[in-house]
Design a protein around this motif. Structure first.
Motif, PDB file in Angstrom:
ATOM      1  N   VAL A 153     -10.538  -3.143 -25.538  1.00 44.71           N
ATOM      2  CA  VAL A 153      -9.106  -3.036 -25.277  1.00 44.71           C
ATOM      3  C   VAL A 153      -8.704  -4.228 -24.424  1.00 44.71           C
ATOM      4  CG1 VAL A 153      -7.243  -1.661 -24.275  1.00 44.71           C
ATOM      5  CG2 VAL A 153      -9.227  -0.519 -25.289  1.00 44.71           C
ATOM      6  N   LEU A 154      -7.632  -4.911 -24.815  1.00 43.37           N
ATOM      7  CA  LEU A 154      -7.118  -6.052 -24.061  1.00 43.37           C
ATOM      8  C   LEU A 154      -5.695  -5.733 -23.616  1.00 43.37           C
ATOM      9  CD1 LEU A 154      -7.202  -9.007 -23.054  1.00 43.37           C
ATOM     10  CD2 LEU A 154      -6.495  -9.704 -25.356  1.00 43.37           C
ATOM     11  N   PHE A 155      -5.449  -5.832 -22.307  1.00 46.63           N
ATOM     12  CA  PHE A 155      -4.114  -5.644 -21.745  1.00 46.63           C
ATOM     13  C   PHE A 155      -3.492  -6.998 -21.425  1.00 46.63           C
ATOM     14  CE2 PHE A 155      -6.653  -1.971 -20.376  1.00 46.63           C
ATOM     15  CZ  PHE A 155      -5.888  -0.921 -20.872  1.00 46.63           C
ATOM     16  N   ASP A 156      -2.197  -7.113 -21.651  1.00 50.81           N
ATOM     17  CA  ASP A 156      -1.503  -8.353 -21.305  1.00 50.81           C
ATOM     18  C   ASP A 156      -0.870  -8.292 -19.919  1.00 50.81           C
ATOM     19  OD1 ASP A 156      -0.484 -11.014 -22.328  1.00 50.81           O
ATOM     20  OD2 ASP A 156       1.409 -10.078 -21.762  1.00 50.81           O
ATOM     21  N   ASP A 157      -0.385  -7.109 -19.515  1.00 45.58           N
ATOM     22  CA  ASP A 157       0.438  -7.002 -18.306  1.00 45.58           C
ATOM     23  C   ASP A 157      -0.333  -6.561 -17.068  1.00 45.58           C
ATOM     24  OD1 ASP A 157       2.684  -7.446 -19.987  1.00 45.58           O
ATOM     25  OD2 ASP A 157       2.722  -5.329 -20.505  1.00 45.58           O
ATOM     26  N   TYR A 158      -1.628  -6.454 -17.132  1.00 44.64           N
ATOM     27  CA  TYR A 158      -2.402  -5.734 -16.132  1.00 44.64           C
ATOM     28  C   TYR A 158      -2.166  -6.227 -14.700  1.00 44.64           C
ATOM     29  CZ  TYR A 158      -6.347  -3.681 -13.679  1.00 44.64           C
ATOM     30  OH  TYR A 158      -7.119  -2.992 -12.788  1.00 44.64           O
ATOM     31  N   ALA A 159      -2.213  -7.511 -14.459  1.00 47.03           N
ATOM     32  CA  ALA A 159      -2.197  -8.009 -13.079  1.00 47.03           C
ATOM     33  C   ALA A 159      -0.940  -8.800 -12.726  1.00 47.03           C
ATOM     34  CB  ALA A 159      -3.436  -8.873 -12.815  1.00 47.03           C
ATOM     35  N   TRP A 160       0.106  -8.659 -13.525  1.00 40.57           N
ATOM     36  CA  TRP A 160       1.325  -9.415 -13.236  1.00 40.57           C
ATOM     37  C   TRP A 160       2.170  -8.690 -12.198  1.00 40.57           C
ATOM     38  CZ3 TRP A 160       2.507 -14.266 -14.502  1.00 40.57           C
ATOM     39  CH2 TRP A 160       1.756 -14.865 -15.497  1.00 40.57           C
ATOM     40  N   PRO A 161       2.746  -9.432 -11.240  1.00 41.39           N
ATOM     41  CA  PRO A 161       3.661  -8.812 -10.284  1.00 41.39           C
ATOM     42  C   PRO A 161       4.791  -8.095 -11.034  1.00 41.39           C
ATOM     43  CG  PRO A 161       3.139 -11.057  -9.604  1.00 41.39           C
ATOM     44  CD  PRO A 161       2.564 -10.884 -10.982  1.00 41.39           C
ATOM     45  N   GLY A 162       5.114  -6.905 -10.546  1.00 38.58           N
ATOM     46  CA  GLY A 162       6.130  -6.100 -11.202  1.00 38.58           C
ATOM     47  C   GLY A 162       5.553  -5.044 -12.120  1.00 38.58           C
ATOM     48  N   TYR A 163       4.243  -5.166 -12.421  1.00 32.15           N
ATOM     49  CA  TYR A 163       3.599  -4.201 -13.312  1.00 32.15           C
ATOM     50  C   TYR A 163       2.479  -3.442 -12.597  1.00 32.15           C
ATOM     51  CZ  TYR A 163       6.297  -6.340 -17.008  1.00 32.15           C
ATOM     52  OH  TYR A 163       7.333  -6.780 -17.776  1.00 32.15           O
TER      53      TYR A 163
END
Length: 290
Positions: A249-259
């Motif tokens: 499984v690959l996440f795109d938003d995992y470590a972005w501020p706001g998420y």
């Protein structure tokens, strides 16, 4: 004037108000020596990160099979975008080629993880899933990787291709309401037409769309880029039992501020699952299913 002094002066000029940080940085002698060796010029800049190390796809004289295939895929996509054969509606026309360059590390992770899944998963299970497809940019890299693994593969793509709904967003995500209203599934179909009828397009909001979609029985790779926590967890709940051992499984938003809510809910969800999570400096994260 010494090289060290010149660099300090440049940092003071370009980053005013950060003198303490600059002095702390120069106190790290091993790091400073490394940067002086490479000329203080990043080897990659884009998508919120800078690196001074060699990139997998770049400067080495002998590249591996994955890196060569990735370079070929990047070249193919660049030509398509230049000739309007792949429409990137989420970027302004003048920015499209520069955005492809800034996304190289992100796309390498996509390509590598899809290649890994195709290579090591059991035969007969090579179904690839993406939840949050947009124009099909990520799918282009994943499906190129899948097709290089042989003929035993299929893809199932899920997106509303409409504006984000407020009732599917947490309070911290309400700023995303109405985003992506410009998306059109027909544009995505045209962008990915080269992959033929192996690709199924499931239009609708997650999770309610799963009930009426064409869904795979077993999957080997899934990418989640939904910009919202509730559909992200719903996608994990729906597809995790279908994912084979060795799947990714690959996440795109995992470590972005706001998420942060997305990240925290993923970590909570993972506690009783048989998988290992790897956060990445790109903001992405991988889960390998055991």
């Amino acid at each position: 004037m010494s090289v060290k002094t010149k660099i300090k002066d440049w940092l003071y000029t370009n980053y005013p108000g950060s003198k303490q940080k600059v002095e702390s940085f120069f106190a790290d002698a091993p790091l400073l020596r490394k940067l002086l060796r490479v000329g203080f010029t990043p080897t990659f800049q884009g998508w919120g990160m800078s690196t001074f190390t060699h990139t997998p796809w770049g400067s080495a004289t002998d590249l591996g099979d994955i890196e060569l295939a990735f370079n070929e895929t990047c070249g193919q996509l660049t030509e398509l975008v230049k000739n309007d054969g792949f429409k990137l509606t989420q970027f302004k026309p003048a920015e499209r080629l520069s955005m492809l360059n800034s996304l190289m590390w992100r796309h390498y992770i996509v390509f590598w993880s899809a290649t890994f899944a195709a290579k090591y998963a059991p035969r007969g299970t090579h179904n690839f899933v993406e939840c949050g497809v947009c124009d099909g940019l990520t799918s282009f890299f994943a499906l190129n990787a899948a097709s290089r693994g042989g003929s035993d593969w299929g893809a199932y793509l899920y997106d509303a291709w409409e504006a984000m709904r407020g009732d599917l967003l947490l309070e911290s995500e309400k700023g995303n309401q109405g985003e992506y209203a410009y998306l059109n599934v027909d544009v995505t179909r045209a962008n990915l037409a080269m992959f033929g009828d192996r690709v199924r397009f499931n239009k609708g909001y997650i999770p309610e769309s799963f009930a009426g979609s064409e869904n795979p029985e077993a999957i080997v790779w899934m990418h989640i880029d939904l910009n919202s926590a509730t559909p992200t967890i719903a996608a994990l709940d729906f597809f995790w039992p279908r994912m084979v051992a060795g799947g990714v499984v690959l996440f795109d938003d995992y470590a972005w501020p706001g998420y942060e809510d997305t990240r925290n809910l993923i970590l909570q969800w993972l506690k009783d699952k048989d998988g290992t999570l790897l956060p990445l400096p790109t903001g992405q994260a991988l889960i390998f299913k055991r």
